[in-house]
Design a protein around this motif. Structure first.
Motif, PDB file in Angstrom:
ATOM      1  N   ASP A 196      41.444  29.860  44.603  1.00 47.10           N
ATOM      2  CA  ASP A 196      41.845  30.628  45.770  1.00 47.10           C
ATOM      3  C   ASP A 196      41.385  31.989  45.803  1.00 47.10           C
ATOM      4  O   ASP A 196      41.332  32.712  44.762  1.00 47.10           O
ATOM      5  N   ARG A 197      40.942  32.325  46.879  1.00 48.60           N
ATOM      6  CA  ARG A 197      40.229  33.679  47.179  1.00 48.60           C
ATOM      7  C   ARG A 197      41.054  34.808  46.800  1.00 48.60           C
ATOM      8  O   ARG A 197      41.159  35.888  46.157  1.00 48.60           O
ATOM      9  N   THR A 198      42.507  34.717  47.488  1.00 51.09           N
ATOM     10  CA  THR A 198      43.586  35.842  47.146  1.00 51.09           C
ATOM     11  C   THR A 198      43.968  35.979  45.893  1.00 51.09           C
ATOM     12  O   THR A 198      44.189  37.001  45.344  1.00 51.09           O
ATOM     13  N   GLN A 199      44.114  34.699  45.107  1.00 50.77           N
ATOM     14  CA  GLN A 199      44.612  34.875  43.727  1.00 50.77           C
ATOM     15  C   GLN A 199      43.316  35.395  42.989  1.00 50.77           C
ATOM     16  O   GLN A 199      43.707  36.090  41.972  1.00 50.77           O
ATOM     17  N   ALA A 200      42.297  35.151  43.269  1.00 53.09           N
ATOM     18  CA  ALA A 200      41.135  35.792  42.472  1.00 53.09           C
ATOM     19  C   ALA A 200      41.038  37.180  42.527  1.00 53.09           C
ATOM     20  O   ALA A 200      40.900  37.952  41.892  1.00 53.09           O
ATOM     21  N   GLN A 201      41.192  37.625  43.673  1.00 48.08           N
ATOM     22  CA  GLN A 201      41.258  39.103  44.130  1.00 48.08           C
ATOM     23  C   GLN A 201      42.479  39.871  43.320  1.00 48.08           C
ATOM     24  O   GLN A 201      42.056  40.917  42.859  1.00 48.08           O
ATOM     25  N   ALA A 202      43.357  39.326  43.328  1.00 47.27           N
ATOM     26  CA  ALA A 202      44.866  39.857  42.696  1.00 47.27           C
ATOM     27  C   ALA A 202      44.240  40.042  40.988  1.00 47.27           C
ATOM     28  O   ALA A 202      44.458  41.122  40.487  1.00 47.27           O
ATOM     29  N   LEU A 213      34.382  35.089  46.163  1.00 48.46           N
ATOM     30  CA  LEU A 213      34.516  36.132  47.238  1.00 48.46           C
ATOM     31  C   LEU A 213      35.754  37.211  47.069  1.00 48.46           C
ATOM     32  O   LEU A 213      35.929  38.059  47.512  1.00 48.46           O
ATOM     33  N   GLY A 214      36.879  36.421  46.486  1.00 56.38           N
ATOM     34  CA  GLY A 214      37.881  37.286  46.057  1.00 56.38           C
ATOM     35  C   GLY A 214      37.555  38.201  45.043  1.00 56.38           C
ATOM     36  O   GLY A 214      38.001  39.362  45.183  1.00 56.38           O
ATOM     37  N   VAL A 215      36.740  37.841  44.220  1.00 58.38           N
ATOM     38  CA  VAL A 215      36.216  38.886  43.486  1.00 58.38           C
ATOM     39  C   VAL A 215      35.601  39.878  44.288  1.00 58.38           C
ATOM     40  O   VAL A 215      35.750  41.400  43.970  1.00 58.38           O
ATOM     41  N   MET A 232      41.119  40.183  39.599  1.00 62.54           N
ATOM     42  CA  MET A 232      40.126  41.041  39.504  1.00 62.54           C
ATOM     43  C   MET A 232      40.344  42.571  39.640  1.00 62.54           C
ATOM     44  O   MET A 232      40.179  43.262  38.989  1.00 62.54           O
ATOM     45  N   ALA A 233      41.440  42.633  40.529  1.00 61.42           N
ATOM     46  CA  ALA A 233      42.044  44.020  40.918  1.00 61.42           C
ATOM     47  C   ALA A 233      42.535  44.559  39.364  1.00 61.42           C
ATOM     48  O   ALA A 233      42.290  45.745  39.007  1.00 61.42           O
ATOM     49  N   GLY A 234      43.310  43.711  38.734  1.00 63.61           N
ATOM     50  CA  GLY A 234      43.846  43.867  37.243  1.00 63.61           C
ATOM     51  C   GLY A 234      42.867  44.148  36.311  1.00 63.61           C
ATOM     52  O   GLY A 234      42.883  45.197  35.567  1.00 63.61           O
ATOM     53  N   TYR A 235      41.709  43.422  36.174  1.00 62.90           N
ATOM     54  CA  TYR A 235      40.774  43.460  35.464  1.00 62.90           C
ATOM     55  C   TYR A 235      39.743  44.727  35.592  1.00 62.90           C
ATOM     56  O   TYR A 235      39.396  45.459  34.722  1.00 62.90           O
ATOM     57  N   PHE A 236      39.669  45.066  36.580  1.00 61.76           N
ATOM     58  CA  PHE A 236      38.735  46.409  37.076  1.00 61.76           C
ATOM     59  C   PHE A 236      39.509  47.613  36.727  1.00 61.76           C
ATOM     60  O   PHE A 236      38.866  48.301  35.951  1.00 61.76           O
ATOM     61  N   GLU A 237      41.002  47.314  36.653  1.00 59.91           N
ATOM     62  CA  GLU A 237      41.723  48.676  36.207  1.00 59.91           C
ATOM     63  C   GLU A 237      41.631  48.627  35.036  1.00 59.91           C
ATOM     64  O   GLU A 237      41.683  49.711  34.316  1.00 59.91           O
ATOM     65  N   GLN A 238      41.761  47.645  34.199  1.00 56.87           N
ATOM     66  CA  GLN A 238      41.828  47.555  32.826  1.00 56.87           C
ATOM     67  C   GLN A 238      40.461  47.647  32.115  1.00 56.87           C
ATOM     68  O   GLN A 238      40.526  48.508  31.244  1.00 56.87           O
ATOM     69  N   TYR A 239      39.476  47.039  32.627  1.00 59.85           N
ATOM     70  CA  TYR A 239      38.226  47.238  31.991  1.00 59.85           C
ATOM     71  C   TYR A 239      36.994  47.877  32.542  1.00 59.85           C
ATOM     72  O   TYR A 239      36.239  48.377  31.859  1.00 59.85           O
TER      73      TYR A 239
END
Length: 212
Positions: free
Chosen positions: A86-92, A117-119, A94-101
């Motif tokens: 799912d695009r929306t779940q992947a976006q959510a 595409l979510g990423v 990755m938002a956390g991963y970008f914030e963390q890493y």
């Protein structure tokens, strides 16, 4: 095998994983510094997976990593999670991963295009300059994102060829042919549709198809 009029049409999940890895390996050979952004000789990556315990999730995840390692790439897994195709779940995620890493992330591997595409959506939302994202499926949206430079590449599964093949098999069986008479079938009563790479260095507006 329980019925002589039952056929399977699909693509090889392991081959799709190998082709996804090939996109990354080709990019690495062309421009190592664009992938190994911190120059430590290892690629720090995030893995975004489909449905938990789904056969294609397992094969695409394990197959891509194995093919990358077999191709000589040193890898370090930073993190990863389930986004259920799912695009929306992947976006959510990755938002956390970008914030963390943050800038530690050098590559994001996704089991399908919608999650890739979510990423890309998370990248845009965070205002980042990051496009080392790969997916599988070759959807219209995925192919467009590759042509726009938002994704590094995808593996085109050629859904229209799947559809034509299913229709052709159904017509042949409906008009009296048996499975053994249908030339395109493998011995296990399957048809495996070929796949192809769509990448930044291999952009196409139209794909050539083996089955017509």
């Amino acid at each position: 095998e329980k019925w002589d009029r039952l056929c399977y049409v699909g693509s090889d999940a392991r081959k799709s994983a190998e082709l996804e890895a090939q996109i990354v390996l080709d990019f690495w050979k062309k421009d190592p510094g664009a992938l190994d952004r911190n120059g430590d000789g290892s690629i720090q990556y995030i893995m975004i997976e489909g449905e938990r315990r789904h056969q294609d999730t397992v094969i695409r995840t394990e197959g891509t990593i194995q093919a990358l390692r077999d191709g000589g790439l040193e890898l370090e897994r930073l993190d990863g999670g389930i986004a259920n195709w799912d695009r929306t779940q992947a976006q959510a995620l990755m938002a956390g991963y970008f914030e963390q890493y943050g800038e530690q992330i050098e590559l994001v591997i996704c089991n399908n295009d919608d999650m890739a595409l979510g990423v890309a959506d998370a990248v845009e939302e965070a205002g980042l300059d990051f496009h080392n994202i790969v997916g599988i499926d070759g959807t219209a949206a995925g192919a467009t994102a590759v042509s726009q430079g938002k994704l590094l590449g995808t593996v085109a599964m050629q859904p229209e060829v799947h559809g034509r093949t299913v229709f052709r098999l159904a017509m042949e069986l409906a008009t009296g042919k048996t499975v053994s008479e249908i030339e395109m079938l493998n011995p296990d009563q399957s048809v495996r549709i070929p796949m192809e790479i769509l990448s930044r260095s291999n952009r196409k507006e139209e794909m050539k198809h083996e089955y017509t």
